[in-house]
Scaffold this motif. Structure first.
Motif, PDB file in Angstrom:
ATOM      1  N   CYS A   1     -19.313 -39.352  20.365  1.00 10.06           N
ATOM      2  CA  CYS A   1     -18.851 -40.625  19.805  1.00 10.06           C
ATOM      3  C   CYS A   1     -18.836 -40.520  18.287  1.00 10.06           C
ATOM      4  O   CYS A   1     -19.863 -40.180  17.676  1.00 10.06           O
ATOM      5  N   LEU A   2     -17.684 -40.815  17.670  1.00 10.52           N
ATOM      6  CA  LEU A   2     -17.524 -40.656  16.232  1.00 10.52           C
ATOM      7  C   LEU A   2     -17.199 -41.986  15.571  1.00 10.52           C
ATOM      8  O   LEU A   2     -16.385 -42.767  16.083  1.00 10.52           O
ATOM      9  N   ALA A   3     -17.852 -42.247  14.444  1.00  9.03           N
ATOM     10  CA  ALA A   3     -17.501 -43.379  13.580  1.00  9.03           C
ATOM     11  C   ALA A   3     -16.871 -42.823  12.313  1.00  9.03           C
ATOM     12  O   ALA A   3     -17.431 -41.935  11.672  1.00  9.03           O
ATOM     13  N   PHE A   4     -15.686 -43.319  11.963  1.00  5.32           N
ATOM     14  CA  PHE A   4     -14.957 -42.791  10.820  1.00  5.32           C
ATOM     15  C   PHE A   4     -15.375 -43.468   9.515  1.00  5.32           C
ATOM     16  O   PHE A   4     -15.814 -44.621   9.489  1.00  5.32           O
ATOM     17  N   ASP A   5     -15.209 -42.713   8.450  1.00  8.63           N
ATOM     18  CA  ASP A   5     -15.320 -43.264   7.108  1.00  8.63           C
ATOM     19  C   ASP A   5     -13.982 -43.931   6.802  1.00  8.63           C
ATOM     20  O   ASP A   5     -12.971 -43.256   6.585  1.00  8.63           O
ATOM     21  N   HIS A   6     -13.944 -45.258   6.796  1.00  9.45           N
ATOM     22  CA  HIS A   6     -12.674 -45.962   6.652  1.00  9.45           C
ATOM     23  C   HIS A   6     -12.148 -45.949   5.225  1.00  9.45           C
ATOM     24  O   HIS A   6     -11.088 -46.511   4.948  1.00  9.45           O
ATOM     25  N   ARG A   7     -12.892 -45.298   4.336  1.00 14.92           N
ATOM     26  CA  ARG A   7     -12.362 -45.076   2.990  1.00 14.92           C
ATOM     27  C   ARG A   7     -11.468 -43.842   2.950  1.00 14.92           C
ATOM     28  O   ARG A   7     -10.744 -43.621   1.986  1.00 14.92           O
ATOM     29  N   ALA A   8     -11.536 -43.033   3.987  1.00 15.34           N
ATOM     30  CA  ALA A   8     -10.709 -41.820   4.052  1.00 15.34           C
ATOM     31  C   ALA A   8      -9.243 -42.198   4.214  1.00 15.34           C
ATOM     32  O   ALA A   8      -8.907 -43.267   4.731  1.00 15.34           O
ATOM     33  N   SER A   9      -8.355 -41.320   3.792  1.00 15.80           N
ATOM     34  CA  SER A   9      -6.918 -41.596   3.879  1.00 15.80           C
ATOM     35  C   SER A   9      -6.476 -41.633   5.332  1.00 15.80           C
ATOM     36  O   SER A   9      -6.964 -40.868   6.168  1.00 15.80           O
ATOM     37  N   ALA A  10      -5.533 -42.531   5.631  1.00 13.66           N
ATOM     38  CA  ALA A  10      -5.012 -42.646   6.990  1.00 13.66           C
ATOM     39  C   ALA A  10      -4.325 -41.354   7.421  1.00 13.66           C
ATOM     40  O   ALA A  10      -4.443 -40.921   8.568  1.00 13.66           O
ATOM     41  N   ASP A  11      -3.620 -40.727   6.471  1.00 12.63           N
ATOM     42  CA  ASP A  11      -2.934 -39.470   6.785  1.00 12.63           C
ATOM     43  C   ASP A  11      -3.936 -38.369   7.135  1.00 12.63           C
ATOM     44  O   ASP A  11      -3.747 -37.603   8.076  1.00 12.63           O
ATOM     45  N   GLY A  12      -5.033 -38.321   6.395  1.00 12.27           N
ATOM     46  CA  GLY A  12      -6.057 -37.320   6.672  1.00 12.27           C
ATOM     47  C   GLY A  12      -6.698 -37.528   8.033  1.00 12.27           C
ATOM     48  O   GLY A  12      -6.952 -36.570   8.767  1.00 12.27           O
ATOM     49  N   LEU A  13      -6.952 -38.795   8.387  1.00  8.60           N
ATOM     50  CA  LEU A  13      -7.542 -39.098   9.693  1.00  8.60           C
ATOM     51  C   LEU A  13      -6.601 -38.699  10.828  1.00  8.60           C
ATOM     52  O   LEU A  13      -7.028 -38.174  11.854  1.00  8.60           O
ATOM     53  N   GLN A  14      -5.304 -38.969  10.654  1.00  6.79           N
ATOM     54  CA  GLN A  14      -4.329 -38.603  11.685  1.00  6.79           C
ATOM     55  C   GLN A  14      -4.310 -37.088  11.881  1.00  6.79           C
ATOM     56  O   GLN A  14      -4.254 -36.597  13.017  1.00  6.79           O
ATOM     57  N   LYS A  15      -4.361 -36.341  10.795  1.00  3.11           N
ATOM     58  CA  LYS A  15      -4.364 -34.882  10.901  1.00  3.11           C
ATOM     59  C   LYS A  15      -5.643 -34.381  11.562  1.00  3.11           C
ATOM     60  O   LYS A  15      -5.624 -33.426  12.342  1.00  3.11           O
ATOM     61  N   PHE A  16      -6.759 -35.046  11.264  1.00  8.63           N
ATOM     62  CA  PHE A  16      -8.033 -34.676  11.881  1.00  8.63           C
ATOM     63  C   PHE A  16      -7.988 -34.913  13.392  1.00  8.63           C
ATOM     64  O   PHE A  16      -8.418 -34.065  14.185  1.00  8.63           O
ATOM     65  N   LYS A  17      -7.432 -36.058  13.818  1.00  6.17           N
ATOM     66  CA  LYS A  17      -7.305 -36.350  15.250  1.00  6.17           C
ATOM     67  C   LYS A  17      -6.392 -35.334  15.923  1.00  6.17           C
ATOM     68  O   LYS A  17      -6.674 -34.860  17.034  1.00  6.17           O
TER      69      LYS A  17
END
Length: 230
Positions: free
Chosen positions: A9-25
């Motif tokens: 179970c992961l909680a994201f840092d919502h300060r991170a860029s949306a583009d970066g999160l999409q690439k991570f997923k």
């Protein structure tokens, strides 16, 4: 060799860029050990189900993800499945008596594709035929509970086997039906959709849904639909 089943179970840092999160997923989806990724609401943002050969294999995998985890994740909790218990719940059988030109027509639940609110009536679709039924969505949702239907929002009730794809983009879900219709999923019904993605249906049946990355970074979930005889 018995493999370890891992639930992370992961909680994201919502300060991170949306583009970066999409690439991570997208990166997570490419990991051969990852079987299923579920976006959720609540304490965590993402639940990952995967497998490892042993604890050493798990440790090595987490080490490879150390950099992106430190960049995008603020909290991670991992559990290892030691035992599962499956419950058999056969699909509920039954029928509706629907109005037709010369009276009433008996239609089994499994023959109904979708129900769409139409003013004070419900339009029930059965293949190429449809009719208006004087009823409420709440009553029909209750009537078809356990028969393999999911409510996408307050105006749409759909048989799970009639869903061709579940498309996720920008935290919103859209269902594409077998007739090509695109139906947005209300936030209040997102958990039901996530259960489909996770391989569970409201009737307790099993579906295998695998998210794959779309060209624009969104996720498309393809359903292995359970065929019902007509």
């Amino acid at each position: 060799m018995t493999q370890l089943v891992v639930i992370a179970c992961l909680a994201f840092d919502h300060r991170a860029s949306a583009d970066g999160l999409q690439k991570f997923k997208a990166c997570l989806l490419q990991c051969p050990q990852v079987e299923r990724v579920m976006e959720v609401c609540g304490t965590f943002d993402l639940i990952i189900q995967g497998h490892c050969e042993d604890m050493g294999d798990y440790t090595r995998g987490m080490e490879q993800l150390r950099q992106p985890l430190s960049e995008f994740v603020t909290r991670i909790e991992t559990s290892f499945v030691t035992r599962t218990v499956d419950r058999d719940m056969p699909a509920r059988s039954g029928a509706l008596w629907l109005p037709c030109k010369d009276g009433r027509r008996r239609v089994e639940y499994r023959q109904i594709d979708k129900v769409v609110a139409d003013g004070d009536y419900m339009r029930v679709h059965v293949g190429d035929w449809n009719c208006l039924l004087h009823d409420t969505m709440g009553h029909l949702a209750e009537e078809l509970a356990g028969a393999g239907f999911v409510q996408l929002h307050r105006s749409w009730l759909v048989r799970i086997d009639f869903i061709d794809k579940l498309i996720h983009d920008q935290r919103r879900w859209t269902a594409r039906l077998l007739d090509g219709t695109l139906v947005g999923v209300a936030k209040s019904h997102t958990q039901d959709v996530l259960r489909i993605v996770a391989g569970e249906s409201p009737m307790g049946g099993s579906h295998s849904a695998k998210p794959v990355p779309n060209g624009d970074g969104s996720a498309i979930v393809t359903e292995n639909r359970m065929k019902l005889p007509h």
